[in-house]
Design a protein around this motif. Structure first.
Motif, short mmCIF file in Angstrom:
data_model
loop_
_atom_site.label_atom_id
_atom_site.label_comp_id
_atom_site.label_asym_id
_atom_site.label_seq_id
_atom_site.Cartn_x
_atom_site.Cartn_y
_atom_site.Cartn_z
N CYS A 147 0.81 -1.23 0.00
CA CYS A 147 0.00 0.00 0.00
C CYS A 147 0.84 1.27 0.00
CB CYS A 147 -0.91 0.03 1.22
SG CYS A 147 -2.17 -1.24 1.21
N HIS A 148 2.04 1.19 0.48
CA HIS A 148 2.87 2.38 0.64
C HIS A 148 3.78 2.58 -0.57
CE1 HIS A 148 2.03 3.38 4.87
NE2 HIS A 148 1.78 2.08 4.99
N THR A 149 4.14 3.82 -0.77
CA THR A 149 5.15 4.17 -1.76
C THR A 149 6.21 5.02 -1.07
OG1 THR A 149 3.94 6.16 -2.42
CG2 THR A 149 3.52 4.14 -3.69
N GLY A 150 7.28 5.31 -1.74
CA GLY A 150 8.31 6.15 -1.14
C GLY A 150 9.07 5.44 -0.06
N TYR A 151 9.05 5.99 1.16
CA TYR A 151 9.83 5.49 2.29
C TYR A 151 9.65 4.00 2.49
CZ TYR A 151 11.08 4.53 7.13
OH TYR A 151 11.60 3.97 8.26
N HIS A 152 8.43 3.53 2.46
CA HIS A 152 8.18 2.13 2.75
C HIS A 152 8.66 1.20 1.65
CE1 HIS A 152 6.13 2.89 6.48
NE2 HIS A 152 5.47 3.85 5.89
N ASN A 153 8.96 1.73 0.47
CA ASN A 153 9.54 0.88 -0.56
C ASN A 153 10.88 0.32 -0.10
OD1 ASN A 153 7.42 1.19 -2.30
ND2 ASN A 153 8.42 2.70 -3.58
N SER A 154 11.56 1.04 0.77
CA SER A 154 12.85 0.55 1.27
C SER A 154 12.67 -0.71 2.11
CB SER A 154 13.56 1.63 2.09
OG SER A 154 12.85 1.90 3.29
N TRP A 155 11.49 -0.92 2.66
CA TRP A 155 11.27 -2.12 3.46
C TRP A 155 11.49 -3.39 2.65
CZ3 TRP A 155 6.28 -1.30 6.87
CH2 TRP A 155 6.54 -0.31 7.80
N SER A 156 11.24 -3.35 1.36
CA SER A 156 11.41 -4.55 0.56
C SER A 156 12.88 -4.98 0.47
CB SER A 156 10.83 -4.36 -0.84
OG SER A 156 11.54 -3.35 -1.53
N THR A 157 13.80 -4.10 0.83
CA THR A 157 15.22 -4.44 0.81
C THR A 157 15.72 -4.92 2.17
OG1 THR A 157 15.96 -2.20 1.36
CG2 THR A 157 15.66 -2.73 -0.99
N LEU A 158 14.88 -4.87 3.18
CA LEU A 158 15.27 -5.30 4.52
C LEU A 158 15.11 -6.82 4.60
CD1 LEU A 158 13.56 -2.50 6.63
CD2 LEU A 158 15.89 -2.56 5.74
N ASN A 159 16.18 -7.52 4.25
CA ASN A 159 16.09 -8.97 4.11
C ASN A 159 16.79 -9.76 5.21
OD1 ASN A 159 18.71 -8.54 3.33
ND2 ASN A 159 18.39 -9.06 1.19
N THR A 160 17.18 -9.07 6.28
CA THR A 160 17.74 -9.76 7.45
C THR A 160 17.13 -9.15 8.71
OG1 THR A 160 19.62 -8.27 7.81
CG2 THR A 160 19.97 -10.13 6.29
N ASP A 161 17.17 -9.90 9.77
CA ASP A 161 16.69 -9.39 11.06
C ASP A 161 17.48 -8.13 11.44
OD1 ASP A 161 14.96 -11.63 11.31
OD2 ASP A 161 16.56 -12.79 12.27
N GLN A 162 18.79 -8.18 11.23
CA GLN A 162 19.65 -7.07 11.61
C GLN A 162 19.29 -5.78 10.87
OE1 GLN A 162 20.73 -10.18 10.71
NE2 GLN A 162 21.12 -10.85 12.80
N LEU A 163 18.91 -5.89 9.60
CA LEU A 163 18.52 -4.70 8.85
C LEU A 163 17.22 -4.10 9.38
CD1 LEU A 163 19.47 -5.73 5.19
CD2 LEU A 163 20.58 -4.00 6.64
#
Length: 122
Positions: free
Chosen positions: A56-72
């Motif tokens: 549903c989100h664009t912009g900032y939340h698009n970066s969430w798709s790159t958070l592929n580890t717990d640490q990130l």
């Protein structure tokens, strides 16, 4: 007729969201997102996040798709390791009195528990 068909095809392809996976079938979990498949808590939580947040989100939340580890996710500030109820990702949910997902009902109990279990297990 052929010209109209080509125009329609061009319109459809030019207005797609640019995803290279099918969010309904969870193809993204199997290709290219870099999540370790043995991290089943993150795999399950990411499916919820993708369906209920990122989609549903664009912009900032698009970066969430790159958070592929717990640490990130921890470094991003969205979660607090071992403390789901202190994590902004959780406190913003309607399930906890927040306002997300904004235009949707609360997460199902299964979805909510997937996020809680993932964060609390860290």
């Amino acid at each position: 007729m052929i010209k109209k068909t080509l125009q329609l095809l061009l319109l459809i392809t030019s207005t797609s969201c640019g995803q290279s996976w099918n969010t309904n079938s969870k193809d993204f979990l199997l290709s290219g997102n870099g999540i370790d498949p043995s991290n089943t808590n993150l795999v399950t939580a990411f499916a919820v996040i993708n369906d209920e947040c990122i989609s549903c989100h664009t912009g900032y939340h698009n970066s969430w798709s790159t958070l592929n580890t717990d640490q990130l996710w921890i470094a991003n500030g969205s979660i607090v390791a071992g403390s789901a109820l202190s994590s902004p990702l959780i406190t913003r949910l309607k399930n906890r009195g927040g306002d997300m997902p904004l235009l949707s009902p609360t997460l199902t109990e299964t979805q909510y528990n997937a996020l809680i279990n993932w964060i609390d297990a860290l």
